[in-house]
Scaffold this motif. Sequence first.
Motif, PDB file in Angstrom:
ATOM      1  N   GLY A 117       0.828  -1.200   0.000  1.00 27.78           N
ATOM      2  CA  GLY A 117       0.000   0.000   0.000  1.00 27.78           C
ATOM      3  C   GLY A 117       0.857   1.242   0.000  1.00 27.78           C
ATOM      4  N   HIS A 118       0.542   2.175  -0.891  1.00 26.98           N
ATOM      5  CA  HIS A 118       1.269   3.440  -0.931  1.00 26.98           C
ATOM      6  C   HIS A 118       0.462   4.530  -0.265  1.00 26.98           C
ATOM      7  CE1 HIS A 118       2.204   7.394  -2.936  1.00 26.98           C
ATOM      8  NE2 HIS A 118       3.344   7.078  -2.374  1.00 26.98           N
ATOM      9  N   SER A 119       1.092   5.295   0.605  1.00 21.40           N
ATOM     10  CA  SER A 119       0.456   6.420   1.289  1.00 21.40           C
ATOM     11  C   SER A 119      -0.822   5.934   1.974  1.00 21.40           C
ATOM     12  CB  SER A 119       0.203   7.546   0.285  1.00 21.40           C
ATOM     13  OG  SER A 119      -0.180   8.740   0.939  1.00 21.40           O
ATOM     14  N   SER A 120      -1.954   6.577   1.719  1.00 20.91           N
ATOM     15  CA  SER A 120      -3.195   6.142   2.370  1.00 20.91           C
ATOM     16  C   SER A 120      -3.673   4.785   1.863  1.00 20.91           C
ATOM     17  CB  SER A 120      -4.289   7.187   2.188  1.00 20.91           C
ATOM     18  OG  SER A 120      -4.585   7.363   0.826  1.00 20.91           O
ATOM     19  N   GLY A 121      -3.109   4.320   0.753  1.00 20.92           N
ATOM     20  CA  GLY A 121      -3.386   2.947   0.333  1.00 20.92           C
ATOM     21  C   GLY A 121      -2.922   1.960   1.393  1.00 20.92           C
ATOM     22  N   GLY A 122      -1.957   2.401   2.208  1.00 22.60           N
ATOM     23  CA  GLY A 122      -1.515   1.582   3.322  1.00 22.60           C
ATOM     24  C   GLY A 122      -2.575   1.451   4.395  1.00 22.60           C
ATOM     25  N   TYR A 123      -3.484   2.447   4.485  1.00 26.52           N
ATOM     26  CA  TYR A 123      -4.593   2.327   5.437  1.00 26.52           C
ATOM     27  C   TYR A 123      -5.582   1.259   4.972  1.00 26.52           C
ATOM     28  CZ  TYR A 123      -2.757   6.906   6.836  1.00 26.52           C
ATOM     29  OH  TYR A 123      -1.942   7.929   7.232  1.00 26.52           O
ATOM     30  N   VAL A 124      -5.849   1.232   3.677  1.00 28.51           N
ATOM     31  CA  VAL A 124      -6.732   0.195   3.136  1.00 28.51           C
ATOM     32  C   VAL A 124      -6.088  -1.177   3.331  1.00 28.51           C
ATOM     33  CG1 VAL A 124      -7.900  -0.662   1.067  1.00 28.51           C
ATOM     34  CG2 VAL A 124      -7.717   1.800   1.459  1.00 28.51           C
ATOM     35  N   ASP A 129      10.714  12.665   2.570  1.00 26.47           N
ATOM     36  CA  ASP A 129       9.271  12.773   2.352  1.00 26.47           C
ATOM     37  C   ASP A 129       8.752  14.118   2.874  1.00 26.47           C
ATOM     38  OD1 ASP A 129       6.421  12.500   2.447  1.00 26.47           O
ATOM     39  OD2 ASP A 129       6.652  10.322   2.502  1.00 26.47           O
ATOM     40  N   PRO A 130       8.155  14.960   2.002  1.00 23.31           N
ATOM     41  CA  PRO A 130       7.622  16.242   2.453  1.00 23.31           C
ATOM     42  C   PRO A 130       6.184  16.176   2.967  1.00 23.31           C
ATOM     43  CG  PRO A 130       7.442  16.129   0.082  1.00 23.31           C
ATOM     44  CD  PRO A 130       8.055  14.816   0.541  1.00 23.31           C
ATOM     45  N   ARG A 131       5.590  14.995   2.898  1.00 30.85           N
ATOM     46  CA  ARG A 131       4.192  14.822   3.305  1.00 30.85           C
ATOM     47  C   ARG A 131       4.087  14.314   4.747  1.00 30.85           C
ATOM     48  NH1 ARG A 131      -0.635  16.624   3.227  1.00 30.85           N
ATOM     49  NH2 ARG A 131      -2.345  15.188   2.840  1.00 30.85           N
ATOM     50  N   TRP A 132       4.932  13.333   5.085  1.00 32.54           N
ATOM     51  CA  TRP A 132       4.966  12.743   6.426  1.00 32.54           C
ATOM     52  C   TRP A 132       6.395  12.807   6.947  1.00 32.54           C
ATOM     53  CZ3 TRP A 132       0.353  11.409   8.548  1.00 32.54           C
ATOM     54  CH2 TRP A 132      -0.714  11.206   7.671  1.00 32.54           C
ATOM     55  N   ASP A 133       6.542  13.123   8.215  1.00 33.33           N
ATOM     56  CA  ASP A 133       7.859  13.224   8.831  1.00 33.33           C
ATOM     57  C   ASP A 133       8.598  11.894   8.692  1.00 33.33           C
ATOM     58  OD1 ASP A 133      10.077  13.608  10.382  1.00 33.33           O
ATOM     59  OD2 ASP A 133       8.992  13.862  12.271  1.00 33.33           O
ATOM     60  N   ALA A 167       4.314  17.732  -6.394  1.00 33.66           N
ATOM     61  CA  ALA A 167       4.364  18.558  -5.191  1.00 33.66           C
ATOM     62  C   ALA A 167       4.810  17.775  -3.964  1.00 33.66           C
ATOM     63  CB  ALA A 167       2.995  19.195  -4.924  1.00 33.66           C
ATOM     64  N   THR A 168       4.647  16.451  -3.985  1.00 34.23           N
ATOM     65  CA  THR A 168       5.072  15.654  -2.838  1.00 34.23           C
ATOM     66  C   THR A 168       6.308  14.811  -3.151  1.00 34.23           C
ATOM     67  OG1 THR A 168       3.533  13.879  -3.421  1.00 34.23           O
ATOM     68  CG2 THR A 168       2.752  15.543  -1.860  1.00 34.23           C
ATOM     69  N   ALA A 169       6.950  15.097  -4.285  1.00 32.34           N
ATOM     70  CA  ALA A 169       8.194  14.421  -4.649  1.00 32.34           C
ATOM     71  C   ALA A 169       9.361  15.382  -4.448  1.00 32.34           C
ATOM     72  CB  ALA A 169       8.133  13.952  -6.101  1.00 32.34           C
ATOM     73  N   VAL A 170      10.550  14.847  -4.258  1.00 34.90           N
ATOM     74  CA  VAL A 170      11.738  15.697  -4.175  1.00 34.90           C
ATOM     75  C   VAL A 170      12.669  15.440  -5.354  1.00 34.90           C
ATOM     76  CG1 VAL A 170      11.632  15.920  -1.675  1.00 34.90           C
ATOM     77  CG2 VAL A 170      12.963  14.056  -2.676  1.00 34.90           C
ATOM     78  N   ALA A 171      12.520  14.309  -6.001  1.00 37.08           N
ATOM     79  CA  ALA A 171      13.287  14.005  -7.200  1.00 37.08           C
ATOM     80  C   ALA A 171      12.398  14.234  -8.421  1.00 37.08           C
ATOM     81  CB  ALA A 171      13.775  12.555  -7.174  1.00 37.08           C
ATOM     82  N   PRO A 172      12.990  14.513  -9.583  1.00 39.95           N
ATOM     83  CA  PRO A 172      12.180  14.684 -10.794  1.00 39.95           C
ATOM     84  C   PRO A 172      11.394  13.409 -11.091  1.00 39.95           C
ATOM     85  CG  PRO A 172      14.436  15.447 -11.156  1.00 39.95           C
ATOM     86  CD  PRO A 172      14.426  14.723  -9.837  1.00 39.95           C
ATOM     87  N   ILE A 173      10.158  13.573 -11.524  1.00 39.00           N
ATOM     88  CA  ILE A 173       9.335  12.405 -11.831  1.00 39.00           C
ATOM     89  C   ILE A 173       8.761  12.512 -13.234  1.00 39.00           C
ATOM     90  CG2 ILE A 173       8.721  12.036  -9.410  1.00 39.00           C
ATOM     91  CD1 ILE A 173       5.965  13.221 -10.022  1.00 39.00           C
ATOM     92  N   GLY A 218      11.182  11.357  -1.994  1.00 37.26           N
ATOM     93  CA  GLY A 218      10.120  12.011  -1.257  1.00 37.26           C
ATOM     94  C   GLY A 218       8.972  11.058  -1.005  1.00 37.26           C
ATOM     95  N   HIS A 219       7.763  11.486  -1.407  1.00 36.07           N
ATOM     96  CA  HIS A 219       6.559  10.715  -1.100  1.00 36.07           C
ATOM     97  C   HIS A 219       6.166   9.743  -2.213  1.00 36.07           C
ATOM     98  CE1 HIS A 219       2.945   9.985   1.210  1.00 36.07           C
ATOM     99  NE2 HIS A 219       2.181  10.228   0.169  1.00 36.07           N
TER     100      HIS A 219
END
Length: 272
Positions: free
Chosen positions: A99-106, A226-230, A167-173, A252-253
């Motif tokens: 699960g990625h991000s909130s997909g981890g909650y599912v 990660d700029p979204r979660w510490d 916006a939530t990445a730090v490397a080019p995507i 990043g995220h």
Amino acid sequence: MSESGPGRTRTDTTVHGVHVVLEGDPAAPPLLLIHGSGATGSTWAPVVPSLATTYRVITIDLPGCGRSEPASAYAVSQQADRTAALLDELGFGSLKVVGHSSGGYVATALVERRPDLVGELVLVSTGPSLAALLPEPAIFKVLASPLFGPLVWAMRTDLMVRRGLAATAVAPITVPDTAVADLRRTTYRGFRAILAANMDYITAGTVPERLIAAGKPLLAVFGDSDPRWDPAAAHQYEAVPGAELRYLRGVGHMAMLEDPDALVRSILDYTR
């Protein structure tokens, strides 16, 4: 729709209103990829070919996202139940679930409600607790505005979708064109309802707390920038017995878009 080639098959279909793509050898062990808020299964595209050399890879659009049908409600438990119904219909059990991000909650709710369906759990950039949430990027604040959010959503272009993910990445995507097209199918109303449901879930209980008694092998993968979660908050997962934590350097995220090779290695290397 089914496609086949040397050593692989690909099926693109809809089950119980949920869009699903299966890729890889049908006899290979199954691996389920669950996307985060405002994303779709196609955002996993950069990692699927490599994972499909080892697994039967299943990507889904959660209800209300991409090419899946809208839902009447978006509670995380309901998202997990819809996912479980799909897996039951397809005949899968004891999967490796990523699960990625909130997909981890599912994914976590799937462990809670249907532990028989989850063999191993990998959480990628999944915020462990509400306290770990960092200040929102400017685009998120705009989308949260009841005045400007719906207007910006209705007027968004392909470029705006790409910038929103960046916006939530730090490397080019590089965002796959298919992902952009699928992301534009999601409605603003559905997007906001999903975000609210995710906040309700993590407010009611942290992810590590929910997994402590689950007895499932757990790998937590976090970008060290990660700029979204510490990123430091990822250590909260060490409270789960036997859990393993890995940081991806300079990520990043959006690990699957920023450093897909490093993410694939982490997933393939982790076997309990």
